[in-house]
Design a protein around this motif. Structure first.
Motif, mmCIF file in Angstrom:
data_model
loop_
_atom_site.group_PDB
_atom_site.id
_atom_site.type_symbol
_atom_site.label_atom_id
_atom_site.label_comp_id
_atom_site.label_asym_id
_atom_site.label_seq_id
_atom_site.Cartn_x
_atom_site.Cartn_y
_atom_site.Cartn_z
ATOM 1 N N GLU A 186 0.830 -1.208 0.000
ATOM 2 C CA GLU A 186 0.000 0.000 0.000
ATOM 3 C C GLU A 186 0.866 1.261 0.000
ATOM 4 O O GLU A 186 0.443 2.308 -0.485
ATOM 5 C CB GLU A 186 -0.939 -0.018 1.216
ATOM 6 N N GLU A 191 3.729 1.828 -1.748
ATOM 7 C CA GLU A 191 4.050 2.184 -3.143
ATOM 8 C C GLU A 191 2.795 2.573 -3.919
ATOM 9 O O GLU A 191 2.844 3.477 -4.748
ATOM 10 C CB GLU A 191 4.776 1.033 -3.844
ATOM 11 N N ARG A 192 1.696 1.915 -3.650
ATOM 12 C CA ARG A 192 0.443 2.258 -4.329
ATOM 13 C C ARG A 192 0.052 3.700 -4.019
ATOM 14 O O ARG A 192 -0.402 4.437 -4.891
ATOM 15 C CB ARG A 192 -0.654 1.289 -3.900
ATOM 16 N N THR A 193 0.226 4.105 -2.778
ATOM 17 C CA THR A 193 -0.122 5.470 -2.372
ATOM 18 C C THR A 193 0.846 6.471 -2.979
ATOM 19 O O THR A 193 0.430 7.551 -3.417
ATOM 20 C CB THR A 193 -0.156 5.581 -0.835
ATOM 21 N N GLU A 221 2.393 6.114 -5.833
ATOM 22 C CA GLU A 221 1.991 6.213 -7.244
ATOM 23 C C GLU A 221 0.708 7.023 -7.401
ATOM 24 O O GLU A 221 0.570 7.813 -8.325
ATOM 25 C CB GLU A 221 1.803 4.817 -7.840
ATOM 26 N N GLU A 229 -4.900 -5.637 -1.309
ATOM 27 C CA GLU A 229 -5.132 -5.828 -2.741
ATOM 28 C C GLU A 229 -6.126 -6.964 -2.984
ATOM 29 O O GLU A 229 -6.910 -6.922 -3.931
ATOM 30 C CB GLU A 229 -3.811 -6.086 -3.480
#
Length: 185
Positions: A40, A42-44, A46, A137
């Motif tokens: 989460e 890296e997702r945030t 990005e 995910e």
């Protein structure tokens, strides 16, 4: 040595040490957030386009999470949820779409029982990300398939995958026992 010479030597050394200390604190904080939020993080990053903004968001999530009354399940309640999950899995054989909808409802009910707010899916994701970032995910993917199945557009394989994804978060919420698993600095 004169006082001016000593100051000319000491002040730059103090400034360099202060810069090193700030950099070290930032590195430690970043590592803590990466470990706590898992994928989460890296997702945030990005999603926001900025590491600083993402870290501000993740810290805000953690602060909000700390204000929630997340509690462990009593053993009888845990057993009831485990039996309910078994029933949902058995339902999949004859009515896969209904089973996926019921799995979604059961996960939402379990979240509510544990103390998570459940009114808004995006907020659910943020709240869950603090302690369950590694399985989040799974929840996203299951939720997408559930939406497809509402329109009768999901394949049986997608429905099966959704059940597996729901199970990952369900198991974690069920067995977590309310113990905070994330690391605090």
């Amino acid at each position: 040595m004169s006082t001016e010479t000593l100051l000319a030597i000491i002040i730059p050394i103090v400034v360099v040490l202060a810069i090193i200390a700030v950099a070290a604190a930032l590195i430690v904080r970043r590592r803590r957030l990466r470990r706590q939020f898992g994928p989460e993080y890296e997702r945030t990053v990005e999603g926001t386009g900025s590491r600083r903004e993402a870290e501000r968001d993740l810290n805000a999530r953690a602060k909000r999470h700390d204000s929630l009354d997340i509690k462990p399940l009593q053993s009888g309640v845990r057993d009831r949820y485990a039996r309910d999950w078994t029933g949902v899995q058995e339902e999949f054989v004859d009515r896969p779409e209904d089973a996926v909808h019921d799995a979604d409802s059961l996960v939402t009910s379990l979240m509510h029982e544990r103390g998570y707010p459940t009114e808004d899916f995006d907020q659910q994701l943020k709240d869950l990300s603090v302690e369950h970032g590694h399985t989040l995910e799974h929840y996203r993917e299951a939720h997408q398939v559930n939406a497809l199945s509402t329109r009768h557009q999901a394949t049986t394989e997608q429905l099966r995958g959704a059940m597996v994804h729901y199970r990952a978060l369900f198991d974690e919420l069920l067995t977590d026992g309310g113990e905070s698993r994330h690391v605090r600095a």
